[in-house]
Design an enzyme around this catalytic site. Sequence first.
Site, PDB file in Angstrom:
ATOM      1  N   LYS A  71       0.817  -1.191   0.000  1.00 45.77           N
ATOM      2  CA  LYS A  71       0.000   0.000   0.000  1.00 45.77           C
ATOM      3  C   LYS A  71       0.864   1.260   0.000  1.00 45.77           C
ATOM      4  O   LYS A  71       0.407   2.348  -0.298  1.00 45.77           O
ATOM      5  CB  LYS A  71      -0.876   0.048   1.270  1.00 45.77           C
ATOM      6  N   ASP A 107       7.508   2.981  -2.403  1.00 45.03           N
ATOM      7  CA  ASP A 107       7.773   3.991  -1.361  1.00 45.03           C
ATOM      8  C   ASP A 107       9.223   3.954  -0.895  1.00 45.03           C
ATOM      9  O   ASP A 107       9.891   4.977  -0.852  1.00 45.03           O
ATOM     10  CB  ASP A 107       6.807   3.833  -0.163  1.00 45.03           C
ATOM     11  N   ASP A 119      14.522  -1.231   1.133  1.00 47.21           N
ATOM     12  CA  ASP A 119      15.299  -1.564   2.321  1.00 47.21           C
ATOM     13  C   ASP A 119      16.258  -2.679   1.894  1.00 47.21           C
ATOM     14  O   ASP A 119      17.277  -2.416   1.255  1.00 47.21           O
ATOM     15  CB  ASP A 119      14.278  -1.987   3.390  1.00 47.21           C
ATOM     16  N   LYS A 127      16.958   3.245   1.350  1.00 49.47           N
ATOM     17  CA  LYS A 127      17.688   2.933   2.599  1.00 49.47           C
ATOM     18  C   LYS A 127      18.872   2.047   2.199  1.00 49.47           C
ATOM     19  O   LYS A 127      18.903   0.847   2.478  1.00 49.47           O
ATOM     20  CB  LYS A 127      16.745   2.184   3.548  1.00 49.47           C
TER      21      LYS A 127
HETATM   22  P1  IMP Z   1      12.529  -4.595   1.407  1.00 49.21           P
HETATM   23  O1  IMP Z   1      11.904  -5.785   0.749  1.00 49.21           O
HETATM   24  O2  IMP Z   1      13.344  -5.016   2.614  1.00 49.21           O
HETATM   25  O3  IMP Z   1      13.317  -3.739   0.475  1.00 49.21           O
HETATM   26  O4  IMP Z   1      11.348  -3.766   2.047  1.00 49.21           O
HETATM   27  C1  IMP Z   1      10.593  -2.919   1.314  1.00 49.21           C
HETATM   28  C2  IMP Z   1       9.216  -2.759   1.894  1.00 49.21           C
HETATM   29  O5  IMP Z   1       9.238  -2.771   3.319  1.00 49.21           O
HETATM   30  C3  IMP Z   1       8.672  -1.421   1.480  1.00 49.21           C
HETATM   31  O6  IMP Z   1       7.760  -1.592   0.424  1.00 49.21           O
HETATM   32  C4  IMP Z   1       7.975  -0.927   2.720  1.00 49.21           C
HETATM   33  O7  IMP Z   1       6.622  -1.245   2.641  1.00 49.21           O
HETATM   34  C5  IMP Z   1       8.571  -1.672   3.855  1.00 49.21           C
HETATM   35  N1  IMP Z   1       9.551  -0.846   4.586  1.00 49.21           N
HETATM   36  C6  IMP Z   1      10.898  -0.898   4.556  1.00 49.21           C
HETATM   37  N2  IMP Z   1      11.458   0.013   5.352  1.00 49.21           N
HETATM   38  C7  IMP Z   1      10.423   0.697   5.910  1.00 49.21           C
HETATM   39  C8  IMP Z   1      10.355   1.805   6.815  1.00 49.21           C
HETATM   40  O8  IMP Z   1      11.351   2.371   7.297  1.00 49.21           O
HETATM   41  N3  IMP Z   1       9.103   2.229   7.131  1.00 49.21           N
HETATM   42  C9  IMP Z   1       7.976   1.669   6.629  1.00 49.21           C
HETATM   43  N4  IMP Z   1       7.999   0.645   5.774  1.00 49.21           N
HETATM   44  C10 IMP Z   1       9.208   0.159   5.423  1.00 49.21           C
HETATM   45 MG    MG Z   2       5.788  -1.089   0.523  1.00 48.09          MG
END
Ligand code: IMP
Ligand code: MG
Length: 176
Positions: free
Chosen positions: A44, A101, A104, A132
């Site tokens: 979302k 958005d 990470d 990030k």
């Molecule tokens: P990844 O798969 O670890 O890159 O995570 C990405 C997803 O995790 C994003 O689409 C966000 O929804 C969520 N996410 C990662 N870091 C944050 C944060 O600091 N705040 C809120 N949501 C986050």
């Molecule tokens: Mg997300």
Amino acid sequence: MNNPKEIESILFDQSQIKKRVKEIARQIDVDFQGEEVMLVGVLKGAFIFLADLSREIKISTRLDFIKVSSYGKQKQSSGKPSITKDLDMEIKGKNVVVVEDIVDSGLSLNVILENIKKHKPKRLKVCVLLDKREKRKTLVPLDYIGFEVPDKFLVGYGLDFADKYRNLPYVAALKA
Ligand code: IMP
Ligand code: MG
């Protein structure tokens, strides 16, 4: 709106975000000059970024959404995400920009990009509001980046903690 007491600090306020969103929209206009792009928002979290970005883009666009399994109520991601809502529209031979958005570990975007590539788009680009970078576990190609951010848990402008704070008009760090 009063800042909730759980907010530690504001990283990007409304006017900083607005300015950056406009700049990214201009880049997309130039990169896809005269062509159409399908904007694919990742649910979302990307809903506000996508709403603002799409209204700044001047070239022809269509919209679709995709969703991957999320963090739930934890602040850490666990395991490999899976697609929980696939695209509705046909993207074969189309220009696609995935709008997310925050990146990470990169695992979510990787799963999304693998899935989208199977549908054979013409061009595929990735647009993220927040990067990030120091948390990256897997290489993901990012074409448009709003801001690089530190390793803090961020909320607002679509980003949530346990589905709260998405409606804050700024991006802020939560108290640890
Ligand atoms: P990844 O798969 O670890 O890159 O995570 C990405 C997803 O995790 C994003 O689409 C966000 O929804 C969520 N996410 C990662 N870091 C944050 C944060 O600091 N705040 C809120 N949501 C986050
Ligand atoms: Mg997300």
